[in-house]
Design an enzyme around this catalytic site. Structure first.
Site, PDB file in Angstrom:
ATOM      1  N   HIS A 147      -3.857   6.340   3.030  1.00 22.57           N
ATOM      2  CA  HIS A 147      -4.611   5.123   2.732  1.00 22.57           C
ATOM      3  C   HIS A 147      -4.084   3.926   3.510  1.00 22.57           C
ATOM      4  CE1 HIS A 147      -6.194   1.807   0.179  1.00 22.57           C
ATOM      5  NE2 HIS A 147      -7.170   2.646  -0.091  1.00 22.57           N
TER       6      HIS A 147
ATOM      7  N   SER B  53     -11.695  -0.821  -0.368  1.00 23.67           N
ATOM      8  CA  SER B  53     -10.391  -0.958   0.271  1.00 23.67           C
ATOM      9  C   SER B  53     -10.552  -1.306   1.741  1.00 23.67           C
ATOM     10  CB  SER B  53      -9.598   0.352   0.151  1.00 23.67           C
ATOM     11  OG  SER B  53      -9.226   0.611  -1.166  1.00 23.67           O
TER      12      SER B  53
ATOM     13  N   ASP C 161       0.841  -1.193   0.000  1.00 25.78           N
ATOM     14  CA  ASP C 161       0.000   0.000   0.000  1.00 25.78           C
ATOM     15  C   ASP C 161       0.881   1.250   0.000  1.00 25.78           C
ATOM     16  OD1 ASP C 161      -2.380   1.815   1.010  1.00 25.78           O
ATOM     17  OD2 ASP C 161      -3.240  -0.155   0.644  1.00 25.78           O
TER      18      ASP C 161
END
Length: 525
Positions: free
Chosen positions: A128, A326, A91
């Site tokens: 994120h 996600s 990520d």
């Protein structure tokens, strides 16, 4: 805000706030403070609620509520917390905020453009990765299994799992598909380093490539992980369009593809729905299952890009609310870690079947949106006699086009995209040679991938070393806010539904799935 140029022309933006870092497994440290965005999610606002965490732990999207809805609290009461199972998060990095500083986060390689800046290496300047890490394995305190049902303490779904941070997304989210491929290769080769026992990869990333999975390089990479005993959990997509093509590599049959469910704030799946932004699949391939992915409360990066632009998404001092597949994939990654702690001998095929066959369908939509339904990890744990295997007829050769694997997702500098049959360094891509090395688990040798220095050559404590890139024919890219296109702002909420390739698009953080019919069909034996 200061602009910094790394040795190879990669421009990043940082704030002059104190940052400290130690080696080894992460302990308490000051917060990294860099501009960040939370790609591929929907930031939503709403009223904060009571202490001690600063929000209502019984509300929709609270991890306390989610853990109840997917059976994780029942798993804790049975003694399972993910201990001994490693989850690799490929990520945008993980920032060491409280809740991710209690010793179960390990820094793997930083393969992002940020790796060339010591102030940004390993840290999540985008937002994120930190949010997802907190969902998977966050915890305020390492405790007993029963202690993770305490609503006054923040806990992720598998709070005692080891989380391996493998950073590929830069501070602006930029990433090339070859960086992701390299990261998967690295995880496969190093899955047993230092007792990590990596059994799960969370890959909330993808491209809009429609290349046949049977030749696609990214599909081949995830399949090598699958063959090595690693369950690859991929997000299902949030494009909300009539496009039925799910992302690459989630379209590959040898992954567990996850969509998002809205629990409506209840613990019974009967009233669940799939949000309008959820990607629809086809009769042949759609999400395997869904998990809670609406208004999920996870850890934020203070003063980060998304945090500064979405103050209404904050919950208390530490948290932010975000929605997307996600987040749903992160929930399922935690669930798989709980399952594998109890049944470590399960193969990825068996894990997939067990998770799917114990999910609960709901009537508000079809399986093209919800797959087999809402997951329940405790039900999956108590299921027995699973000897399922998927057909081997769909394995990829990996010899297809790496440019086709990118789809429309390209990183670029000054308007010049990185494209063609080359890797992130601009070196010619030999798919057959790479696939042979990847299949033999020799694509990496020390810090070299495909013979080119990409990372450090070993562990410094429990942190994988970085290295200065010495072979860069294509020297990076430059980003400014004005270059970002496709963003939508609605009523103070931010959606990342239609981001273009140089960011982590929500359509890219997506996946495809098998349906109920596939469980009984020729794909399974």
């Amino acid at each position: 805000m200061d602009e910094k140029s790394t040795p190879h022309g990669v421009t990043t933006h940082t704030r002059d706030l104190p940052v400290s870092r130690g080696w080894g497994r992460r302990g308490i440290a000051a917060l990294a403070a860099t501009t960040a965005t939370l790609g591929g999610v929907v930031m939503t606002a709403g009223p904060a609620a009571a202490a001690p965490l600063g929000y209502d732990v019984n509300a929709k999207g609270s991890l306390f509520h989610i853990a109840q809805a997917v059976g994780a609290h029942d798993s804790y009461r049975a003694g399972f917390t993910g201990r001994g199972v490693g989850v690799a998060l490929i990520d945008t990095g993980v920032t060491e905020v409280p809740g991710l500083d209690t010793g179960n986060v390990v820094d793997g390689p930083d393969l992002s453009f940020d790796s060339q800046d010591p102030e940004l290496a390993h840290r999540d300047a985008y937002g994120h990765g930190t949010h997802l890490a907190s969902i998977i394995a966050g915890r305020d305190v390492a405790g007993t299994p029963a202690s993770y049902t305490d609503p006054s303490r923040f806990s992720g779904i598998a709070p005692d799992a080891t989380l391996l941070d493998v950073k590929v997304g830069a501070s602006d989210g930029a990433v090339d598909v070859t960086q992701v491929i390299a990261a998967i290769d690295w995880v496969v080769e190093h899955r047993n380093d230092n007792g990590m026992n990596i059994r799960v990869i969370n890959l909330s990333y993808g491209t809009d490539s429609t290349q046949d999975t049977r030749v696609d390089p990214l599909s081949y990479a995830v399949e090598q992980a699958w063959k090595a005993g690693i369950v690859v959990v991929v997000a299902g997509g949030n494009d909300g369009s009539t496009n039925l093509n799910l992302a690459n590599p989630a379209q590959d049959p040898y992954v567990l593809a996850v969509g998002a469910a809205d629990t409506q704030g209840t613990l019974n799946a009967v009233d669940d729905t799939v949000p309008s932004w959820g990607t629809r699949g086809t009769n042949q391939r759609h999400v395997d299952v869904v998990a809670p992915g609406v208004s999920v409360t996870g850890l934020r990066v203070p003063s980060g890009y998304a945090d500064e632009r979405n103050p209404g998404a904050r919950r208390g001092d530490r948290f932010a609310v975000a929605s997307g597949t996600s987040q749903a994939a992160a929930v399922v990654s935690g669930e798989v870690a709980l399952l594998l702690q109890e049944e470590p001998r399960l193969t990825p095929d068996q894990v997939k079947r067990q998770i799917m066959s114990t999910s609960t369908a709901f009537s508000s939509t079809t399986n093209q949106y919800r797959g087999n339904g809402l997951t329940n990890v405790r039900q999956a744990q108590v299921k027995s006699n699973n000897t399922s295997t998927q057909s081997a007829q769909f394995w990829s050769t990996g010899t297809g086009s790496v440019e086709a694997a990118r789809g429309s997702s390209h990183v670029e500098r000054d308007g010049v995209p990185l494209q063609g049959e080359v890797d992130v360094f601009g070196n010619a891509w030999d798919g057959r040679a790479w696939a042979t090395a990847s299949g033999r688990q020799t694509a990496w040798e020390g810090g070299r991938w495909r013979g080119v220095l990409f990372s450090g050559d070993g562990w410094d404590g429990s942190t994988w070393r970085t290295a200065e890139w010495t072979a860069v024919a294509w020297d990076g890219r430059q980003w400014r806010d004005a270059d970002w296109s496709g963003r939508q702002w609605r009523d103070g909420s931010w959606t990342g539904i239609s981001w273009n390739g140089r960011q982590w698009r929500d359509a890219n953080w997506s996946g495809r799935q098998w349906r109920t019919a596939d469980l009984a069909g020729a794909a399974w034996s």
